[in-house]
Design a protein around this motif. Structure first.
Motif, PDB file in Angstrom:
ATOM      1  N   PRO A  31       0.723  -1.210   0.074  1.00  0.00           N
ATOM      2  CA  PRO A  31       0.077   0.032  -0.021  1.00  0.00           C
ATOM      3  C   PRO A  31       0.905   1.359  -0.062  1.00  0.00           C
ATOM      4  N   SER A  32       0.257   2.215  -0.516  1.00  0.00           N
ATOM      5  CA  SER A  32       0.840   3.690  -0.268  1.00  0.00           C
ATOM      6  C   SER A  32       0.162   4.286   0.978  1.00  0.00           C
ATOM      7  N   ASP A  33       0.744   5.011   1.842  1.00  0.00           N
ATOM      8  CA  ASP A  33      -0.263   5.543   2.994  1.00  0.00           C
ATOM      9  C   ASP A  33      -0.429   6.925   2.846  1.00  0.00           C
ATOM     10  N   LYS A  34      -0.187   7.434   1.662  1.00  0.00           N
ATOM     11  CA  LYS A  34      -0.417   8.984   1.528  1.00  0.00           C
ATOM     12  C   LYS A  34      -1.043   9.413   0.253  1.00  0.00           C
ATOM     13  N   ASN A  35      -1.597  10.308   0.013  1.00  0.00           N
ATOM     14  CA  ASN A  35      -2.318  11.127  -1.109  1.00  0.00           C
ATOM     15  C   ASN A  35      -1.288  12.031  -1.727  1.00  0.00           C
ATOM     16  N   GLY A  36      -1.026  12.400  -2.920  1.00  0.00           N
ATOM     17  CA  GLY A  36      -0.166  13.143  -3.600  1.00  0.00           C
ATOM     18  C   GLY A  36       0.626  12.726  -5.040  1.00  0.00           C
ATOM     19  N   ILE A  37       1.248  13.584  -5.435  1.00  0.00           N
ATOM     20  CA  ILE A  37       2.035  13.196  -6.464  1.00  0.00           C
ATOM     21  C   ILE A  37       3.394  12.501  -6.345  1.00  0.00           C
ATOM     22  N   CYS A  54       8.267 -12.581  -8.133  1.00  0.00           N
ATOM     23  CA  CYS A  54       8.360 -11.558  -9.232  1.00  0.00           C
ATOM     24  C   CYS A  54       7.101 -10.402  -8.567  1.00  0.00           C
ATOM     25  N   HIS A  55       7.233  -9.264  -9.216  1.00  0.00           N
ATOM     26  CA  HIS A  55       6.459  -8.040  -8.617  1.00  0.00           C
ATOM     27  C   HIS A  55       6.295  -7.334  -9.699  1.00  0.00           C
ATOM     28  N   ILE A  56       5.073  -6.547  -9.643  1.00  0.00           N
ATOM     29  CA  ILE A  56       4.942  -5.273 -10.451  1.00  0.00           C
ATOM     30  C   ILE A  56       4.573  -4.160  -9.631  1.00  0.00           C
ATOM     31  N   MET A  57       5.225  -3.116 -10.426  1.00  0.00           N
ATOM     32  CA  MET A  57       5.096  -1.606  -9.586  1.00  0.00           C
ATOM     33  C   MET A  57       3.616  -0.958 -10.488  1.00  0.00           C
ATOM     34  N   LEU A  58       2.833  -0.670  -9.810  1.00  0.00           N
ATOM     35  CA  LEU A  58       1.386  -0.002 -10.419  1.00  0.00           C
ATOM     36  C   LEU A  58       1.687   1.729 -10.573  1.00  0.00           C
ATOM     37  N   ARG A  59       2.421   2.174  -9.661  1.00  0.00           N
ATOM     38  CA  ARG A  59       2.758   3.616 -10.074  1.00  0.00           C
ATOM     39  C   ARG A  59       4.356   3.827  -9.997  1.00  0.00           C
ATOM     40  N   LYS A  60       4.327   4.789 -10.967  1.00  0.00           N
ATOM     41  CA  LYS A  60       5.756   5.460 -11.087  1.00  0.00           C
ATOM     42  C   LYS A  60       5.862   6.782 -10.780  1.00  0.00           C
ATOM     43  N   ILE A  61       7.106   7.542 -10.599  1.00  0.00           N
ATOM     44  CA  ILE A  61       7.395   8.839 -10.247  1.00  0.00           C
ATOM     45  C   ILE A  61       6.394   9.580 -11.075  1.00  0.00           C
ATOM     46  N   GLY A  62       6.097  10.733 -10.641  1.00  0.00           N
ATOM     47  CA  GLY A  62       5.176  11.650 -11.094  1.00  0.00           C
ATOM     48  C   GLY A  62       3.704  11.254 -11.326  1.00  0.00           C
ATOM     49  N   ASP A  63       3.416   9.893 -11.043  1.00  0.00           N
ATOM     50  CA  ASP A  63       1.893   9.490 -10.925  1.00  0.00           C
ATOM     51  C   ASP A  63       1.349   9.819  -9.699  1.00  0.00           C
ATOM     52  N   LYS A  64      -0.075  10.135  -9.872  1.00  0.00           N
ATOM     53  CA  LYS A  64      -0.794  10.587  -8.536  1.00  0.00           C
ATOM     54  C   LYS A  64      -1.103   9.195  -7.890  1.00  0.00           C
ATOM     55  N   VAL A  65      -0.782   9.234  -6.388  1.00  0.00           N
ATOM     56  CA  VAL A  65      -1.211   8.106  -5.838  1.00  0.00           C
ATOM     57  C   VAL A  65      -2.059   8.381  -4.457  1.00  0.00           C
ATOM     58  N   VAL A  66      -2.957   7.414  -3.997  1.00  0.00           N
ATOM     59  CA  VAL A  66      -3.768   7.921  -3.055  1.00  0.00           C
ATOM     60  C   VAL A  66      -3.630   6.853  -1.950  1.00  0.00           C
ATOM     61  N   ARG A  67      -4.025   7.053  -0.745  1.00  0.00           N
ATOM     62  CA  ARG A  67      -3.920   6.106   0.417  1.00  0.00           C
ATOM     63  C   ARG A  67      -4.582   5.056  -0.125  1.00  0.00           C
ATOM     64  N   ALA A  68      -3.989   3.786  -0.048  1.00  0.00           N
ATOM     65  CA  ALA A  68      -4.694   2.461  -0.419  1.00  0.00           C
ATOM     66  C   ALA A  68      -6.017   2.382   0.275  1.00  0.00           C
ATOM     67  N   ARG A  69      -6.976   2.022  -0.550  1.00  0.00           N
ATOM     68  CA  ARG A  69      -8.140   1.630  -0.114  1.00  0.00           C
ATOM     69  C   ARG A  69      -9.000   0.498  -1.023  1.00  0.00           C
ATOM     70  N   ASP A  70      -8.692   0.132  -1.926  1.00  0.00           N
ATOM     71  CA  ASP A  70      -9.086  -0.685  -2.739  1.00  0.00           C
ATOM     72  C   ASP A  70      -7.718  -1.426  -3.458  1.00  0.00           C
ATOM     73  N   LEU A  71      -8.184  -2.594  -4.556  1.00  0.00           N
ATOM     74  CA  LEU A  71      -7.275  -3.304  -5.081  1.00  0.00           C
ATOM     75  C   LEU A  71      -6.233  -2.304  -5.720  1.00  0.00           C
ATOM     76  N   MET A  72      -7.040  -1.353  -6.637  1.00  0.00           N
ATOM     77  CA  MET A  72      -6.477  -0.816  -7.714  1.00  0.00           C
ATOM     78  C   MET A  72      -5.704   0.463  -6.986  1.00  0.00           C
ATOM     79  N   SER A  73      -5.726   0.920  -5.810  1.00  0.00           N
ATOM     80  CA  SER A  73      -5.285   2.039  -5.208  1.00  0.00           C
ATOM     81  C   SER A  73      -3.838   1.515  -4.627  1.00  0.00           C
TER      82      SER A  73
END
Length: 120
Positions: A31-37, A54-73
């Motif tokens: 999870p991400s525990d913060k909202n922001g860019i 193996c792993h997969i990153m769903l966000r990269k630098i510059g993306d908007k992230v939100v505090r995790a609350r569902d599978l896609m966040s």
């Protein structure tokens, strides 16, 4: 187990009743525990974990992230395979050592806070 194998393989696989897995496999949600860019990420070198598969990153630098609350966040998924205690240790490390630095943005409203939000 049969349903998981069917979904993964795309066709029915039948395991004999005597089958007992030799290793434990886990899909670990990071999870991400913060909202922001997203400005920086630390701890995303998941291959450092002994049970890493193996792993997969769903966000990269510059993306908007939100505090995790569902599978896609979630920020990432990590698949781990090994002995039970080793996998548990690595799940804990993967989550605890993953840190994000964000440029803050206003918190988004909780979409599940009122029945009126269900339709949107």
């Amino acid at each position: 187990v049969d349903a998981i194998l069917d979904a993964h393989c795309g066709f029915p696989i039948r395991m004999p009743p005597s089958f007992r897995p030799a290793k434990k496999a886990v899909q670990c949600y990071i999870p991400s525990d913060k909202n922001g860019i997203l400005k920086s990420i630390e701890g995303d070198d998941f291959d450092r974990l002994p049970t890493h598969n193996c792993h997969i990153m769903l966000r990269k630098i510059g993306d908007k992230v939100v505090r995790a609350r569902d599978l896609m966040s979630f920020a990432a998924y990590v698949w781990l395979i090994g002995d039970d205690e080793d996998v548990k240790r690595d799940v804990k490390r993967a989550r605890e050592e993953f840190k994000v630095e964000v440029e803050p943005i206003a918190d988004e409203p909780d979409r599940c806070s009122s029945p009126a939000s269900y339709a949107s």
